[in-house]
Write an enzyme that holds these catalytic residues in place. Structure first.
Site, mmCIF file in Angstrom:
data_model
loop_
_atom_site.group_PDB
_atom_site.id
_atom_site.type_symbol
_atom_site.label_atom_id
_atom_site.label_comp_id
_atom_site.label_asym_id
_atom_site.label_seq_id
_atom_site.Cartn_x
_atom_site.Cartn_y
_atom_site.Cartn_z
ATOM 1 N N GLU A 1 12.820 56.268 34.195
ATOM 2 C CA GLU A 1 13.415 54.978 33.774
ATOM 3 C C GLU A 1 14.918 55.095 33.986
ATOM 4 O O GLU A 1 15.546 56.028 33.496
ATOM 5 C CB GLU A 1 13.054 54.729 32.311
ATOM 6 C CG GLU A 1 13.853 53.652 31.603
ATOM 7 C CD GLU A 1 13.719 52.255 32.224
ATOM 8 O OE1 GLU A 1 12.596 51.744 32.322
ATOM 9 O OE2 GLU A 1 14.775 51.690 32.623
ATOM 10 N N GLN B 1 21.973 46.399 32.559
ATOM 11 C CA GLN B 1 21.462 45.068 32.250
ATOM 12 C C GLN B 1 21.762 44.691 30.799
ATOM 13 O O GLN B 1 22.175 45.518 29.999
ATOM 14 C CB GLN B 1 19.946 45.030 32.501
ATOM 15 C CG GLN B 1 19.182 46.150 31.805
ATOM 16 C CD GLN B 1 17.885 46.550 32.509
ATOM 17 O OE1 GLN B 1 17.355 45.818 33.333
ATOM 18 N NE2 GLN B 1 17.353 47.728 32.163
ATOM 19 N N GLY C 1 14.876 55.534 39.948
ATOM 20 C CA GLY C 1 13.523 55.674 40.480
ATOM 21 C C GLY C 1 13.460 55.689 41.994
ATOM 22 O O GLY C 1 12.481 56.171 42.579
ATOM 23 N N PRO D 1 18.591 45.801 38.731
ATOM 24 C CA PRO D 1 18.336 47.201 39.081
ATOM 25 C C PRO D 1 17.016 47.447 39.806
ATOM 26 O O PRO D 1 16.831 48.504 40.408
ATOM 27 C CB PRO D 1 18.352 47.918 37.712
ATOM 28 C CG PRO D 1 18.198 46.850 36.685
ATOM 29 C CD PRO D 1 18.755 45.610 37.276
ATOM 30 N N ASP E 1 6.309 49.993 37.435
ATOM 31 C CA ASP E 1 6.310 49.038 36.327
ATOM 32 C C ASP E 1 7.730 48.507 36.202
ATOM 33 O O ASP E 1 8.450 48.807 35.255
ATOM 34 C CB ASP E 1 5.862 49.773 35.064
ATOM 35 C CG ASP E 1 5.851 48.872 33.847
ATOM 36 O OD1 ASP E 1 6.033 47.650 33.989
ATOM 37 O OD2 ASP E 1 5.679 49.407 32.730
ATOM 38 N N SER E 2 8.144 47.730 37.197
ATOM 39 C CA SER E 2 9.540 47.317 37.286
ATOM 40 C C SER E 2 9.796 46.003 36.575
ATOM 41 O O SER E 2 8.876 45.257 36.264
ATOM 42 C CB SER E 2 9.912 47.146 38.750
ATOM 43 O OG SER E 2 9.210 46.049 39.278
ATOM 44 N N THR E 3 11.077 45.715 36.364
ATOM 45 C CA THR E 3 11.479 44.379 35.949
ATOM 46 C C THR E 3 11.358 43.458 37.161
ATOM 47 O O THR E 3 10.933 43.876 38.236
ATOM 48 C CB THR E 3 12.940 44.412 35.445
ATOM 49 O OG1 THR E 3 13.743 45.034 36.442
ATOM 50 C CG2 THR E 3 13.044 45.207 34.165
#
Lengths: 274, 274
Positions: A106, A31, A138, A162, A155-157
């Protein structure tokens, strides 16, 4: 010169935040990562054009995503944090005295490095001996883990790029297997106003694998609509504090925990019709 | 063609909302009034460039500003709403069976007319026989009223333009006189993140005149930071539900009322140091 970072929060709403400096820009293998200095929110981490966290308001998000599920579990010892490379969630998890081990998974090591360099108040947990940082996927990691964790926090974007796989029904099944027989899962599930579809999808997907599923919400000024949701699933324990609430954050309190899953009627209705 | 309404929410943050139509623009004697059709929030009322309400999220604000103070009072019969020309607050006040009389004091009649025409779901209360609409200055009106109201709600615009006087210490003194001996006041007091100064000022000003003062917060997506505050003062009754909570809104519930004044520590701290 007036410089603004502008995020397209939805297809039809954008937020502009005045910045004074661009501290770091990097195309990682996953990213586009940027760290900017804002006038109003202190330093801000941006991934693929979306605000991830700011120094000023990050506590609201990190306290909710960590302390709610960790109080649903009566004795959380082994915790897994998927994503959250800035370290804020791990920092909050470590405040629980029962926690012996945190696996922090991560996919993008560059986020961790940027946080260590630019966000010292977020990345404090990386140095804790209880934390093992695994820079890996993950999805694969959880798929290959069985019967190990008490709590898994996703705790993702946002659900693009991704993180897409982390919101699927299949993935919640893998997390179920990675948890011990009384394990708890918590995922950030976006804004009930700006991304209602995603929240409803996660809610339905999680209910396939977990007998107890609830949604809790919290303020988050720099995320779309300022109104954020977290979906929590439990294999065995009811969705409430199953032990004394021994954390008082800057935002999270015993009161918040005691009413966390008691939703406003409009949201309850929305989930019922999902 | 892509059209956006853009609000400068603070000196350093702006919000852009995509619109499909400009339904009405008018320079009233007091302010610039616009009604636009948005893609994401339905119709939106704008005064002097600031979003006042949208069809989609207005219930969050109007339920909090009305139902919290009206439950602090054990038997509210006479209610005064200052401002709030869109009618949303009056609509919610009328849901309380004890209410016999609502004086709705709005300085700008054009706001009322625009609401009647463009916001039928907000302006329903104008036709209720219990409501008397007074198109006049809310400062003068309250100054000349003594010992009359059970609850006064200050549903003002932002503290610029015609609303400035409604946030002053002097004004809270007039409201105190306009209230009966066990009266309750409630004022919208902006975002604790975007306009902390104003909230602290109102908190201090209200404490000069009322022995019980508390702050409660609620979500409000289209207002700055999505995090809104309401400051409530009471002459006699403690700040809690002093009767059965007989309203269940789309947002407001018995649970919200029961924890309304229990603030997050960061906000408690902020007020303590005011």
């Amino acid at each position: 010169m007036k410089l603004y970072f502008v995020e397209d929060q939805t297809d039809h709403v954008y937020l502009g935040v005045r910045i004074t400096d661009i501290l770091h820009v990097e195309q990682t293998p996953y990213q586009k990562l940027a760290v900017v200095e804002t006038v109003e929110y202190g330093r801000m981490l941006v991934l693929d054009g979306a605000i991830q966290c700011t120094e000023r308001d990050e506590f609201l998000y990190h306290e909710m995503i960590a302390h709610v599920p960790l109080h649903v579990h009566p004795n959380p010892k082994r915790v897994c944090v998927i994503g959250g490379g800035d370290g804020g969630t791990v920092r909050e998890v470590l405040r629980h005295p029962s926690v012996e081990e945190v696996k922090h998974v991560e996919i993008d090591g560059a986020v961790i490095e940027a946080s260590k360099k630019y966000f010292p108040t977020l990345s404090t947990g990386f140095a804790d001996p209880r934390v093992e940082v695994l820079v890996t996927d993950g999805v694969e990691y959880i798929k290959n883990t069985k019967d190990y964790f008490d709590v898994v926090i996703i705790d993702s974007t946002d659900p693009v790029g991704p993180a897409v796989g982390l919101f699927s029904q299949e993935y919640y099944g893998y997390v179920n297997n990675a948890l011990r027989e009384d394990g708890v899962i918590c995922a950030q599930t976006e804004s009930p106003f700006a991304n209602k579809k995603l929240l409803l999808k996660c809610w339905k997907n999680m209910r396939v694998h977990f007998p107890h599923v609830g949604v809790t919400t919290g303020y988050m000024p720099t995320y779309p609509t300022g109104y954020w949701s977290y979906t929590v699933g439990s294999k065995k324990h009811e969705l409430k504090a199953n032990r004394e609430v021994n954390i008082r954050g800057k935002y999270f309190t015993e009161t918040i925990m005691s009413t966390a899953f008691d939703l406003p009627p409009f949201l309850e209705e929305m989930l019922k019709n999902a």
